[in-house]
Scaffold this motif. Structure first.
Motif, PDB file in Angstrom:
ATOM      1  N   VAL A  80      52.096   1.617 -81.031  1.00 57.21           N
ATOM      2  CA  VAL A  80      52.524   2.995 -81.286  1.00 57.21           C
ATOM      3  C   VAL A  80      53.804   2.989 -82.115  1.00 57.21           C
ATOM      4  N   LYS A  81      54.767   2.143 -81.742  1.00 55.17           N
ATOM      5  CA  LYS A  81      56.034   2.064 -82.490  1.00 55.17           C
ATOM      6  C   LYS A  81      55.782   1.650 -83.929  1.00 55.17           C
ATOM      7  N   LEU A  82      54.921   0.657 -84.117  1.00 49.97           N
ATOM      8  CA  LEU A  82      54.622   0.200 -85.479  1.00 49.97           C
ATOM      9  C   LEU A  82      53.933   1.298 -86.294  1.00 49.97           C
ATOM     10  N   ALA A  83      53.060   2.055 -85.638  1.00 50.43           N
ATOM     11  CA  ALA A  83      52.376   3.148 -86.330  1.00 50.43           C
ATOM     12  C   ALA A  83      53.366   4.238 -86.741  1.00 50.43           C
ATOM     13  N   ILE A  84      54.308   4.558 -85.865  1.00 49.68           N
ATOM     14  CA  ILE A  84      55.332   5.556 -86.204  1.00 49.68           C
ATOM     15  C   ILE A  84      56.220   5.023 -87.323  1.00 49.68           C
ATOM     16  N   GLU A  85      56.611   3.770 -87.207  1.00 49.67           N
ATOM     17  CA  GLU A  85      57.482   3.163 -88.213  1.00 49.67           C
ATOM     18  C   GLU A  85      56.807   3.101 -89.581  1.00 49.67           C
ATOM     19  N   ALA A  86      55.476   2.992 -89.587  1.00 52.94           N
ATOM     20  CA  ALA A  86      54.730   2.887 -90.839  1.00 52.94           C
ATOM     21  C   ALA A  86      54.520   4.242 -91.520  1.00 52.94           C
ATOM     22  N   LEU A  87      54.840   5.334 -90.823  1.00 52.99           N
ATOM     23  CA  LEU A  87      54.678   6.656 -91.427  1.00 52.99           C
ATOM     24  C   LEU A  87      55.612   6.805 -92.623  1.00 52.99           C
ATOM     25  N   PRO A  88      55.222   7.603 -93.608  1.00 51.04           N
ATOM     26  CA  PRO A  88      56.152   7.903 -94.697  1.00 51.04           C
ATOM     27  C   PRO A  88      57.438   8.495 -94.122  1.00 51.04           C
ATOM     28  N   GLU A  89      58.564   8.188 -94.748  1.00 43.80           N
ATOM     29  CA  GLU A  89      59.876   8.550 -94.209  1.00 43.80           C
ATOM     30  C   GLU A  89      60.005  10.031 -93.866  1.00 43.80           C
ATOM     31  N   LEU A 123      55.650  17.602 -89.298  1.00 42.23           N
ATOM     32  CA  LEU A 123      55.214  17.127 -87.991  1.00 42.23           C
ATOM     33  C   LEU A 123      53.688  17.098 -87.927  1.00 42.23           C
ATOM     34  N   SER A 124      53.057  18.158 -88.373  1.00 40.72           N
ATOM     35  CA  SER A 124      51.602  18.233 -88.337  1.00 40.72           C
ATOM     36  C   SER A 124      50.980  17.103 -89.157  1.00 40.72           C
ATOM     37  N   ARG A 125      51.477  16.905 -90.349  1.00 40.15           N
ATOM     38  CA  ARG A 125      50.935  15.836 -91.209  1.00 40.15           C
ATOM     39  C   ARG A 125      51.257  14.456 -90.649  1.00 40.15           C
ATOM     40  N   GLY A 126      52.451  14.301 -90.104  1.00 36.65           N
ATOM     41  CA  GLY A 126      52.832  13.027 -89.504  1.00 36.65           C
ATOM     42  C   GLY A 126      51.978  12.698 -88.300  1.00 36.65           C
ATOM     43  N   LYS A 127      51.697  13.709 -87.458  1.00 37.98           N
ATOM     44  CA  LYS A 127      50.852  13.476 -86.292  1.00 37.98           C
ATOM     45  C   LYS A 127      49.425  13.138 -86.707  1.00 37.98           C
ATOM     46  N   GLN A 128      48.931  13.778 -87.770  1.00 33.78           N
ATOM     47  CA  GLN A 128      47.591  13.451 -88.257  1.00 33.78           C
ATOM     48  C   GLN A 128      47.530  11.990 -88.690  1.00 33.78           C
ATOM     49  N   LEU A 130      49.513   9.588 -87.720  1.00 32.02           N
ATOM     50  CA  LEU A 130      49.689   8.764 -86.526  1.00 32.02           C
ATOM     51  C   LEU A 130      48.381   8.676 -85.744  1.00 32.02           C
ATOM     52  N   GLN A 131      47.713   9.809 -85.558  1.00 27.22           N
ATOM     53  CA  GLN A 131      46.429   9.811 -84.862  1.00 27.22           C
ATOM     54  C   GLN A 131      45.422   8.922 -85.582  1.00 27.22           C
ATOM     55  N   LEU A 132      45.367   9.041 -86.897  1.00 23.79           N
ATOM     56  CA  LEU A 132      44.433   8.238 -87.680  1.00 23.79           C
ATOM     57  C   LEU A 132      44.735   6.748 -87.516  1.00 23.79           C
ATOM     58  N   ALA A 133      45.990   6.385 -87.567  1.00 24.50           N
ATOM     59  CA  ALA A 133      46.375   4.978 -87.418  1.00 24.50           C
ATOM     60  C   ALA A 133      45.993   4.463 -86.035  1.00 24.50           C
ATOM     61  N   LEU A 134      46.232   5.257 -85.010  1.00 21.03           N
ATOM     62  CA  LEU A 134      45.924   4.813 -83.658  1.00 21.03           C
ATOM     63  C   LEU A 134      44.428   4.832 -83.378  1.00 21.03           C
ATOM     64  N   LYS A 135      43.699   5.758 -83.979  1.00 27.28           N
ATOM     65  CA  LYS A 135      42.235   5.754 -83.824  1.00 27.28           C
ATOM     66  C   LYS A 135      41.636   4.563 -84.553  1.00 27.28           C
ATOM     67  N   SER A 136      42.203   4.209 -85.701  1.00 29.86           N
ATOM     68  CA  SER A 136      41.741   3.020 -86.429  1.00 29.86           C
ATOM     69  C   SER A 136      41.957   1.786 -85.571  1.00 29.86           C
ATOM     70  N   ASN A 139      39.284   1.600 -82.925  1.00 32.59           N
ATOM     71  CA  ASN A 139      37.978   1.237 -83.439  1.00 32.59           C
ATOM     72  C   ASN A 139      37.923  -0.185 -83.962  1.00 32.59           C
ATOM     73  N   GLY A 140      38.972  -0.936 -83.767  1.00 30.19           N
ATOM     74  CA  GLY A 140      38.960  -2.344 -84.107  1.00 30.19           C
ATOM     75  C   GLY A 140      39.414  -2.676 -85.517  1.00 30.19           C
ATOM     76  N   THR A 141      39.921  -1.707 -86.240  1.00 31.83           N
ATOM     77  CA  THR A 141      40.450  -1.974 -87.573  1.00 31.83           C
ATOM     78  C   THR A 141      41.909  -1.610 -87.606  1.00 31.83           C
ATOM     79  N   ARG A 142      42.637  -2.279 -88.415  1.00 31.32           N
ATOM     80  CA  ARG A 142      44.068  -1.977 -88.547  1.00 31.32           C
ATOM     81  C   ARG A 142      44.247  -0.918 -89.611  1.00 31.32           C
ATOM     82  N   TYR A 143      45.337  -0.167 -89.516  1.00 34.02           N
ATOM     83  CA  TYR A 143      45.686   0.847 -90.499  1.00 34.02           C
ATOM     84  C   TYR A 143      46.317   0.135 -91.610  1.00 34.02           C
TER      85      TYR A 143
END
Length: 143
Positions: A80-89, A123-128, A130-136, A139-143
């Motif tokens: 989760v931390k890595l996914a948040i950190e990987a978001l655009p600034e 926030l809305s775009r960032g959460k989208q 983040l959700q996509l990264a965590l769903k990936s 499903n066994g694939t990395r973002y």
């Protein structure tokens, strides 16, 4: 100790800029903005990892509280931390302030010097993202 140094530097900066305080916002909000901006500057300069999150589930809600979802048990806090950190600034800081620090959009707009509408949109775009990264991840694939 580093956090204490940053807070002390922020207080010194606030004290030296006290004449610039115009009472347009509360003194606490003005001071909080200085402290948070100093923390963001330090993070940017060091490109540090996010601090450890407490060991609990992170809930992510849509603005209208529909489509509530919780991070699944098998997804680690590090992921989760890595996914948040990987978001655009521009999304990362709004997501961090809203989800992890508990600030509302008015406070975020004051802290980051953006409009409340921009805070909600980012926030809305960032959460989208983040959700996509965590769903990936689920499903066994990395973002």
């Amino acid at each position: 100790m580093e956090a204490e140094d940053i807070v002390q530097e922020a207080f010194i900066k606030a004290f030296s800029k006290l004449e610039q305080y115009k009472a347009e916002v509360s003194f606490g909000a003005w001071l909080k903005r200085i402290v948070i901006n100093r923390c963001i500057d330090v993070l940017k300069s060091k490109r540090q990892r996010l601090v450890e999150l407490e060991d609990y589930h992170i809930n992510v809600f849509e603005e209208n509280h529909e489509n509530e979802w919780t991070v699944e048990d098998h997804i680690s806090l590090e992921t989760v931390k890595l996914a948040i950190e990987a978001l655009p600034e521009k999304y990362k800081y709004v997501v961090m302030l809203y989800l992890m620090e508990g600030y509302d959009h008015q406070e975020i707009s004051e802290i980051l010097n953006i409009s409340e509408v921009a805070s909600r949109t980012q926030l809305s775009r960032g959460k989208q993202k983040l959700q996509l990264a965590l769903k990936s991840e689920r499903n066994g694939t990395r973002y």
